[in-house]
Motif scaffolding. Structure first.
Motif, PDB file in Angstrom:
ATOM      1  N   CYS A  32       6.862  -8.560  11.083  1.00 23.07           N
ATOM      2  CA  CYS A  32       8.136  -8.018  10.635  1.00 23.07           C
ATOM      3  C   CYS A  32       8.002  -7.817   9.128  1.00 23.07           C
ATOM      4  CB  CYS A  32       9.240  -9.021  10.958  1.00 23.07           C
ATOM      5  SG  CYS A  32      10.868  -8.561  10.392  1.00 23.07           S
ATOM      6  N   THR A  33       8.348  -6.657   8.646  1.00 22.97           N
ATOM      7  CA  THR A  33       8.189  -6.351   7.229  1.00 22.97           C
ATOM      8  C   THR A  33       9.005  -7.309   6.382  1.00 22.97           C
ATOM      9  OG1 THR A  33       7.902  -4.029   7.813  1.00 22.97           O
ATOM     10  CG2 THR A  33       8.362  -4.528   5.509  1.00 22.97           C
ATOM     11  N   PRO A  34       8.351  -8.036   5.480  1.00 20.73           N
ATOM     12  CA  PRO A  34       9.098  -8.916   4.577  1.00 20.73           C
ATOM     13  C   PRO A  34       9.805  -8.094   3.515  1.00 20.73           C
ATOM     14  CG  PRO A  34       6.795  -8.901   3.958  1.00 20.73           C
ATOM     15  CD  PRO A  34       6.913  -8.068   5.220  1.00 20.73           C
ATOM     16  N   MET A  35      10.674  -8.736   2.782  1.00 13.57           N
ATOM     17  CA  MET A  35      11.284  -8.061   1.636  1.00 13.57           C
ATOM     18  C   MET A  35      11.541  -9.082   0.555  1.00 13.57           C
ATOM     19  SD  MET A  35      15.044  -7.144   2.993  1.00 13.57           S
ATOM     20  CE  MET A  35      15.975  -8.292   3.981  1.00 13.57           C
ATOM     21  N   GLY A  36      11.225  -8.679  -0.641  1.00 14.14           N
ATOM     22  CA  GLY A  36      11.412  -9.562  -1.777  1.00 14.14           C
ATOM     23  C   GLY A  36      12.592  -9.125  -2.623  1.00 14.14           C
ATOM     24  N   TYR A  79      -0.456  -7.982   3.942  1.00  9.33           N
ATOM     25  CA  TYR A  79       0.563  -6.938   3.806  1.00  9.33           C
ATOM     26  C   TYR A  79       1.031  -6.844   2.357  1.00  9.33           C
ATOM     27  CZ  TYR A  79       5.049  -4.604   3.747  1.00  9.33           C
ATOM     28  OH  TYR A  79       6.088  -3.761   3.409  1.00  9.33           O
ATOM     29  N   LEU A  80       1.395  -7.968   1.771  1.00 11.37           N
ATOM     30  CA  LEU A  80       1.889  -7.961   0.398  1.00 11.37           C
ATOM     31  C   LEU A  80       0.837  -7.418  -0.572  1.00 11.37           C
ATOM     32  CD1 LEU A  80       3.722 -11.416   0.327  1.00 11.37           C
ATOM     33  CD2 LEU A  80       4.789  -9.138   0.401  1.00 11.37           C
ATOM     34  N   ASN A  98      10.948   5.012  -5.214  1.00  8.74           N
ATOM     35  CA  ASN A  98      11.385   5.604  -3.946  1.00  8.74           C
ATOM     36  C   ASN A  98      10.387   6.644  -3.446  1.00  8.74           C
ATOM     37  OD1 ASN A  98      13.669   4.032  -3.686  1.00  8.74           O
ATOM     38  ND2 ASN A  98      15.004   5.520  -4.668  1.00  8.74           N
ATOM     39  N   GLN A  99       9.843   7.448  -4.359  1.00  5.44           N
ATOM     40  CA  GLN A  99       8.815   8.416  -3.961  1.00  5.44           C
ATOM     41  C   GLN A  99       7.584   7.686  -3.415  1.00  5.44           C
ATOM     42  OE1 GLN A  99       8.437  10.330  -7.777  1.00  5.44           O
ATOM     43  NE2 GLN A  99       9.601  12.130  -7.126  1.00  5.44           N
ATOM     44  N   ALA A 100       7.202   6.624  -4.088  1.00  5.48           N
ATOM     45  CA  ALA A 100       6.030   5.852  -3.658  1.00  5.48           C
ATOM     46  C   ALA A 100       6.258   5.248  -2.278  1.00  5.48           C
ATOM     47  CB  ALA A 100       5.716   4.759  -4.672  1.00  5.48           C
ATOM     48  N   ALA A 101       7.421   4.676  -2.060  1.00  7.37           N
ATOM     49  CA  ALA A 101       7.719   4.072  -0.757  1.00  7.37           C
ATOM     50  C   ALA A 101       7.671   5.120   0.345  1.00  7.37           C
ATOM     51  CB  ALA A 101       9.083   3.390  -0.791  1.00  7.37           C
ATOM     52  N   ARG A 102       8.225   6.301   0.055  1.00  7.93           N
ATOM     53  CA  ARG A 102       8.239   7.380   1.034  1.00  7.93           C
ATOM     54  C   ARG A 102       6.824   7.834   1.382  1.00  7.93           C
ATOM     55  NH1 ARG A 102      10.599  11.334  -1.775  1.00  7.93           N
ATOM     56  NH2 ARG A 102      12.430  10.048  -2.033  1.00  7.93           N
ATOM     57  N   ARG A 117      11.843  -1.643   4.926  1.00  6.72           N
ATOM     58  CA  ARG A 117      11.859  -2.627   3.838  1.00  6.72           C
ATOM     59  C   ARG A 117      10.765  -2.352   2.801  1.00  6.72           C
ATOM     60  NH1 ARG A 117      12.707  -7.955   7.600  1.00  6.72           N
ATOM     61  NH2 ARG A 117      14.902  -7.595   8.078  1.00  6.72           N
ATOM     62  N   ILE A 118       9.856  -1.442   3.108  1.00  7.48           N
ATOM     63  CA  ILE A 118       8.829  -1.053   2.142  1.00  7.48           C
ATOM     64  C   ILE A 118       9.478  -0.637   0.826  1.00  7.48           C
ATOM     65  CG2 ILE A 118       8.703   1.344   2.982  1.00  7.48           C
ATOM     66  CD1 ILE A 118       5.704  -0.590   1.630  1.00  7.48           C
ATOM     67  N   TYR A 119      10.646  -0.015   0.895  1.00  4.70           N
ATOM     68  CA  TYR A 119      11.327   0.439  -0.317  1.00  4.70           C
ATOM     69  C   TYR A 119      11.638  -0.735  -1.247  1.00  4.70           C
ATOM     70  CZ  TYR A 119      11.837   5.140   1.507  1.00  4.70           C
ATOM     71  OH  TYR A 119      11.577   6.413   1.970  1.00  4.70           O
ATOM     72  N   LEU A 120      12.078  -1.838  -0.691  1.00  5.56           N
ATOM     73  CA  LEU A 120      12.392  -3.014  -1.506  1.00  5.56           C
ATOM     74  C   LEU A 120      11.123  -3.620  -2.098  1.00  5.56           C
ATOM     75  CD1 LEU A 120      14.938  -4.507   1.014  1.00  5.56           C
ATOM     76  CD2 LEU A 120      15.487  -3.368  -1.131  1.00  5.56           C
ATOM     77  N   ASN A 121      10.063  -3.620  -1.328  1.00  3.28           N
ATOM     78  CA  ASN A 121       8.809  -4.212  -1.800  1.00  3.28           C
ATOM     79  C   ASN A 121       8.154  -3.362  -2.879  1.00  3.28           C
ATOM     80  OD1 ASN A 121       9.104  -6.389  -0.037  1.00  3.28           O
ATOM     81  ND2 ASN A 121       8.234  -5.207   1.635  1.00  3.28           N
ATOM     82  N   VAL A 122       8.225  -2.051  -2.734  1.00  5.23           N
ATOM     83  CA  VAL A 122       7.671  -1.170  -3.768  1.00  5.23           C
ATOM     84  C   VAL A 122       8.505  -1.289  -5.038  1.00  5.23           C
ATOM     85  CG1 VAL A 122       7.198   1.225  -4.415  1.00  5.23           C
ATOM     86  CG2 VAL A 122       6.576   0.404  -2.130  1.00  5.23           C
TER      87      VAL A 122
END
Length: 160
Positions: A32-36, A79-80, A98-102, A117-122
């Motif tokens: 499950c994708t973590p989020m920081g 993953y991290l 946001n561009q990077a996450a996309r 949740r990749i958006y939060l991690n990026v």
């Protein structure tokens, strides 16, 4: 044991040494994708390394996802590290978070729950690259607007 901030300021784990069981709370997200929200990648790596190198539990009850052993810890750390590495490439090339996450290819993590949740991690990685403190406020609404916009364009519903 307080090990944060990794996911949140109050990150703690419960270790039962006699039973060799660890309740990791949100230090570990399994499949499950973590989020920081706050904290740093470095602090999260330290907490995960301590679990593997010092505690060595037989059974881990993660904050999210199925019960596991040490493989869950090594998967999440990988993953991290992957997200931090990919984010650095985009950051160095002038992309917004946001561009990077996309644009980030989730590769082996694409099937994990809650990929948005990749958006939060990026965003976290970008804050670290800019030298901002772990607890500096950031525009969470802008990040969530981006997630919702992407999800809507793909006829998806985010599963936070």
């Amino acid at each position: 044991m307080h090990v944060g901030p990794c996911h949140q300021v109050g990150d703690a784990i419960v270790w039962l040494p006699k039973e060799r069981v660890l309740f990791s709370g949100d230090i570990l997200f399994r499949l499950c994708t973590p989020m920081g929200w706050v904290g740093t990648f470095h602090k999260w790596y330290q907490a995960l390394d301590m679990i593997v190198d010092e505690l060595k539990p037989d059974i881990i009850a993660p904050g999210h996802g199925p019960v596991c052993g040490l493989e869950g810890v090594t998967e999440m750390k990988a993953y991290l590290e992957y997200v931090e590495k990919e984010s650095r490439i985009f950051f160095d090339n002038g992309y917004t978070s946001n561009q990077a996450a996309r644009k980030t290819d989730l590769g082996p993590y694409a099937d994990w729950l809650c990929p948005e949740r990749i958006y939060l991690n990026v965003e976290r990685a970008y804050r670290e690259f800019r030298g901002e403190t772990f607890d500096k406020p950031w525009d969470q609404a802008e990040t969530f607007d981006e997630i919702l916009g992407v999800a809507k364009s793909r006829s998806m519903t985010p599963t936070f």
